[in-house]
Write an enzyme that holds these catalytic residues in place. Structure first.
Site, PDB file in Angstrom:
ATOM      1  N   ARG A 149      -3.785   4.195   9.476  1.00 40.38           N
ATOM      2  CA  ARG A 149      -5.181   5.362  11.157  1.00 40.38           C
ATOM      3  C   ARG A 149      -6.010   6.253  10.018  1.00 40.38           C
ATOM      4  NH1 ARG A 149      -2.403   8.747  15.527  1.00 40.38           N
ATOM      5  NH2 ARG A 149      -0.331   8.683  13.608  1.00 40.38           N
ATOM      6  N   ARG A 192      -2.962   5.153  17.236  1.00 40.76           N
ATOM      7  CA  ARG A 192      -2.609   4.182  16.648  1.00 40.76           C
ATOM      8  C   ARG A 192      -3.022   2.551  17.116  1.00 40.76           C
ATOM      9  NH1 ARG A 192       1.501   7.261  16.409  1.00 40.76           N
ATOM     10  NH2 ARG A 192       2.953   7.686  15.045  1.00 40.76           N
ATOM     11  N   HIS A 234       6.132   3.518  20.163  1.00 44.97           N
ATOM     12  CA  HIS A 234       5.770   4.108  19.052  1.00 44.97           C
ATOM     13  C   HIS A 234       4.333   4.786  18.971  1.00 44.97           C
ATOM     14  CE1 HIS A 234       5.701   5.135  14.723  1.00 44.97           C
ATOM     15  NE2 HIS A 234       4.667   4.671  14.157  1.00 44.97           N
ATOM     16  N   ASN A 277      -5.621  -5.258  12.944  1.00 39.66           N
ATOM     17  CA  ASN A 277      -4.394  -6.169  12.313  1.00 39.66           C
ATOM     18  C   ASN A 277      -3.779  -6.379  13.107  1.00 39.66           C
ATOM     19  OD1 ASN A 277      -4.798  -3.435  10.805  1.00 39.66           O
ATOM     20  ND2 ASN A 277      -3.579  -1.849  11.792  1.00 39.66           N
ATOM     21  N   ARG A 336      12.104  12.912  13.271  1.00 35.89           N
ATOM     22  CA  ARG A 336      10.325  14.127  13.361  1.00 35.89           C
ATOM     23  C   ARG A 336      10.602  14.479  15.012  1.00 35.89           C
ATOM     24  NH1 ARG A 336       5.671   9.416  11.869  1.00 35.89           N
ATOM     25  NH2 ARG A 336       5.338  10.157  10.620  1.00 35.89           N
ATOM     26  N   GLY A 390       1.089  -1.217  -0.113  1.00 37.22           N
ATOM     27  CA  GLY A 390       0.075   0.223  -0.214  1.00 37.22           C
ATOM     28  C   GLY A 390       0.944   1.449   0.262  1.00 37.22           C
ATOM     29  N   THR A 391       0.673   2.466   0.365  1.00 36.87           N
ATOM     30  CA  THR A 391       1.001   2.983   0.545  1.00 36.87           C
ATOM     31  C   THR A 391       2.666   3.298   0.855  1.00 36.87           C
ATOM     32  OG1 THR A 391      -1.442   4.956   0.724  1.00 36.87           O
ATOM     33  CG2 THR A 391       0.337   6.316   1.445  1.00 36.87           C
ATOM     34  N   THR A 415       6.049  -3.084  10.279  1.00 35.74           N
ATOM     35  CA  THR A 415       5.718  -1.285  10.793  1.00 35.74           C
ATOM     36  C   THR A 415       4.443  -1.546  11.090  1.00 35.74           C
ATOM     37  OG1 THR A 415       7.618  -1.028   8.622  1.00 35.74           O
ATOM     38  CG2 THR A 415       5.833   0.545   9.152  1.00 35.74           C
TER      39      THR A 415
HETATM   40  P1  NAD Z   1      -2.682   1.068   3.523  1.00 35.90           P
HETATM   41  O1  NAD Z   1      -4.212   0.920   3.515  1.00 35.90           O
HETATM   42  O2  NAD Z   1      -2.102   2.405   2.192  1.00 35.90           O
HETATM   43  O3  NAD Z   1      -2.135  -0.583   3.013  1.00 35.90           O
HETATM   44  C1  NAD Z   1      -1.951  -1.382   3.786  1.00 35.90           C
HETATM   45  C2  NAD Z   1      -2.073  -2.689   2.184  1.00 35.90           C
HETATM   46  O4  NAD Z   1      -2.091  -3.455   2.681  1.00 35.90           O
HETATM   47  C3  NAD Z   1      -2.744  -2.457   1.066  1.00 35.90           C
HETATM   48  O5  NAD Z   1      -2.373  -2.542   0.001  1.00 35.90           O
HETATM   49  C4  NAD Z   1      -3.341  -3.673   1.379  1.00 35.90           C
HETATM   50  O6  NAD Z   1      -4.340  -4.418   0.436  1.00 35.90           O
HETATM   51  C5  NAD Z   1      -2.436  -4.561   2.670  1.00 35.90           C
HETATM   52  N1  NAD Z   1      -3.041  -5.473   3.177  1.00 35.90           N
HETATM   53  C6  NAD Z   1      -3.877  -6.155   3.950  1.00 35.90           C
HETATM   54  N2  NAD Z   1      -4.441  -7.300   4.673  1.00 35.90           N
HETATM   55  C7  NAD Z   1      -2.926  -8.009   3.774  1.00 35.90           C
HETATM   56  C8  NAD Z   1      -2.505  -9.139   4.148  1.00 35.90           C
HETATM   57  N3  NAD Z   1      -3.752 -10.690   4.783  1.00 35.90           N
HETATM   58  N4  NAD Z   1      -1.849  -9.648   3.287  1.00 35.90           N
HETATM   59  C9  NAD Z   1      -1.127  -8.593   2.509  1.00 35.90           C
HETATM   60  N5  NAD Z   1      -1.678  -7.433   1.963  1.00 35.90           N
HETATM   61  C10 NAD Z   1      -2.373  -6.982   2.952  1.00 35.90           C
HETATM   62  O7  NAD Z   1      -2.588   1.015   4.281  1.00 35.90           O
HETATM   63  P2  NAD Z   1      -0.513   2.379   4.922  1.00 35.90           P
HETATM   64  O8  NAD Z   1      -0.707   3.751   5.026  1.00 35.90           O
HETATM   65  O9  NAD Z   1       0.614   2.221   3.240  1.00 35.90           O
HETATM   66  O10 NAD Z   1      -0.279   1.870   6.214  1.00 35.90           O
HETATM   67  C11 NAD Z   1       0.019   0.317   6.149  1.00 35.90           C
HETATM   68  C12 NAD Z   1      -0.021   0.520   8.284  1.00 35.90           C
HETATM   69  O11 NAD Z   1       1.576   1.087   8.304  1.00 35.90           O
HETATM   70  C13 NAD Z   1      -0.792   0.793   8.960  1.00 35.90           C
HETATM   71  O12 NAD Z   1      -0.969  -0.063   9.772  1.00 35.90           O
HETATM   72  C14 NAD Z   1      -0.349   1.823   9.202  1.00 35.90           C
HETATM   73  O13 NAD Z   1      -1.181   2.832  10.397  1.00 35.90           O
HETATM   74  C15 NAD Z   1       1.210   1.954   9.692  1.00 35.90           C
HETATM   75  N6  NAD Z   1       2.176   2.815   9.704  1.00 35.90           N
HETATM   76  C16 NAD Z   1       3.405   2.457  10.074  1.00 35.90           C
HETATM   77  C17 NAD Z   1       4.182   3.284  10.851  1.00 35.90           C
HETATM   78  C18 NAD Z   1       4.934   3.178  11.795  1.00 35.90           C
HETATM   79  O14 NAD Z   1       6.367   3.617  11.581  1.00 35.90           O
HETATM   80  N7  NAD Z   1       5.290   1.879  11.991  1.00 35.90           N
HETATM   81  C19 NAD Z   1       4.215   4.695   9.781  1.00 35.90           C
HETATM   82  C20 NAD Z   1       3.139   4.281   8.770  1.00 35.90           C
HETATM   83  C21 NAD Z   1       2.056   4.024   8.615  1.00 35.90           C
END
Ligand code: NAD
Length: 304
Positions: A81, A87, A174, A94, A150, A11-12, A117
């Site tokens: 989120r 979180r 975190h 999750n 940050r 994803g993102t 992550t």
């Molecule tokens: P997003 O929705 O853009 O992407 C998540 C992706 O996970 C999607 O493409 C979805 O299809 C995929 N997915 C879901 N279930 C799956 C599975 N069982 N198998 C394979 N793929 C699966 O979300 P995002 O913005 O990329 O964020 C992803 C996670 O990372 C979130 O939980 C977010 O809170 C977290 N995050 C953590 C940090 C950090 O510093 N730890 C920073 C940013 C985001």
């Protein structure tokens, strides 16, 4: 020897991390796994087209069979989120996703280093550890590098100094109970002292950093992706660099059966050492509270 990285959750954050890794030519193969096959094939091809002048990394869509033998697996799958959420609000949903993913890491992943992550990251890293049953040093929770970056950004503006002259770290959760280590902040090698009021204002700004981005563009992307690459680089190059990461503790800092942000020496085997820094009384108290808070959530979300 051939080097392979897999990203689960394209994803993102996963896509931006994939681009950062692919462009650096640090691995031979980069496998992207996601529920959305069509889109992920498109993303892999797009990244492949973007790097051909600079890198030989083969980027492609795959499954867990294709991922077997990976040196590093980055897990960014799961719900992100929305404005107004913490979180920890994502814990139960999750945790189901993390369990379903880490069940796949048995044969072929014995020597893999995992970077988790997905939020709430500390809780998810423990959940991942309990699900896969690998050595705790193979499980790196990503978030402390980002919080520290940050903090450095906020401090640079506060002190009117270049970002890169600031040396400062965030430990603990975190999340909202993160602990900026004010007792060890340096600007251009000089120790910096802060009043209680300054500390409170800076902590508030750092704590709100991610949400200020989520409210404007829907999610954070470049900052986590850059940090994920930094950890991948530190593993492949066996840098033994000190990076704040969430580690499953076994007595360090007086805690066990919890994953929390601590200074980690990152090298080829993952978390090669957890450093026990001397903290101020206030920081130690904040760290202990963060540990208790994460533990309470782990009790609910990490049942295997
Ligand atoms: P997003 O929705 O853009 O992407 C998540 C992706 O996970 C999607 O493409 C979805 O299809 C995929 N997915 C879901 N279930 C799956 C599975 N069982 N198998 C394979 N793929 C699966 O979300 P995002 O913005 O990329 O964020 C992803 C996670 O990372 C979130 O939980 C977010 O809170 C977290 N995050 C953590 C940090 C950090 O510093 N730890 C920073 C940013 C985001």
């Amino acid at each position: 020897m051939s080097r392979k990285v897999t990203i689960v959750g394209a994803g993102t954050v996963g896509e931006a991390a994939a681009f950062n890794i692919a462009i650096k030519n640090i691995c031979d193969e980069l496998v992207l796994i996601d529920l959305d096959e069509e889109k992920t094939i498109g993303e892999a091809t797009d990244i492949g087209h973007s790097i051909a002048f600079e890198s030989d990394t083969e980027v492609h869509y795959g499954d867990y069979d294709k991922a077997a033998g990976s040196d590093i697996v980055v897990v960014t799958a799961g719900k992100p989120r929305k404005p107004g959420m913490t979180r920890l609000d994502l814990a139960n949903e999750n945790a189901d996703i993390i369990r379903s993913i880490f069940k796949n890491f048995k044969t072929g992943f014995e020597n893999t280093v995992f970077i988790t992550t997905t939020n709430p990251m500390d809780v998810m890293n423990l959940c991942a550890y309990k699900t896969c049953g690998l050595d705790r040093r193979q499980l790196i929770g990503f978030g402390g590098w980002l919080d520290s970056s940050r903090l450095r950004y906020v401090l640079a503006h506060h002190l009117d100094a270049p970002h890169t002259s600031i040396d400062a770290y965030v430990l603990g959760e975190h999340g909202d109970s993160q602990v900026p280590v004010f007792s060890q902040v340096y600007n251009d090698g000089e120790k910096v002292e802060f009043s209680g009021k300054e500390q409170a204002e800076i902590t508030e700004k750092v704590r709100g950093s991610a949400m200020s981005v989520i409210e404007k563009k829907g999610g954070t992307e470049w900052a986590p992706a850059r940090g994920i690459y930094t950890i991948v680089q530190s593993i492949f190059n066996n840098e033994k660099r000190v990076i704040p990461c969430s580690a499953v503790l076994n007595g360090e800092y007086g805690l066990e059966d919890v994953s929390i942000g601590v200074p980690c020496v990152i090298g080829r085997r993952g978390i090669e050492q957890v450093l026990e820094w001397e903290l101020s009384d206030e920081e130690r108290e904040g760290f202990k509270e963060a540990g208790e808070k994460i533990s309470a959530f782990c009790g609910e979300a990490c049942v295997i």
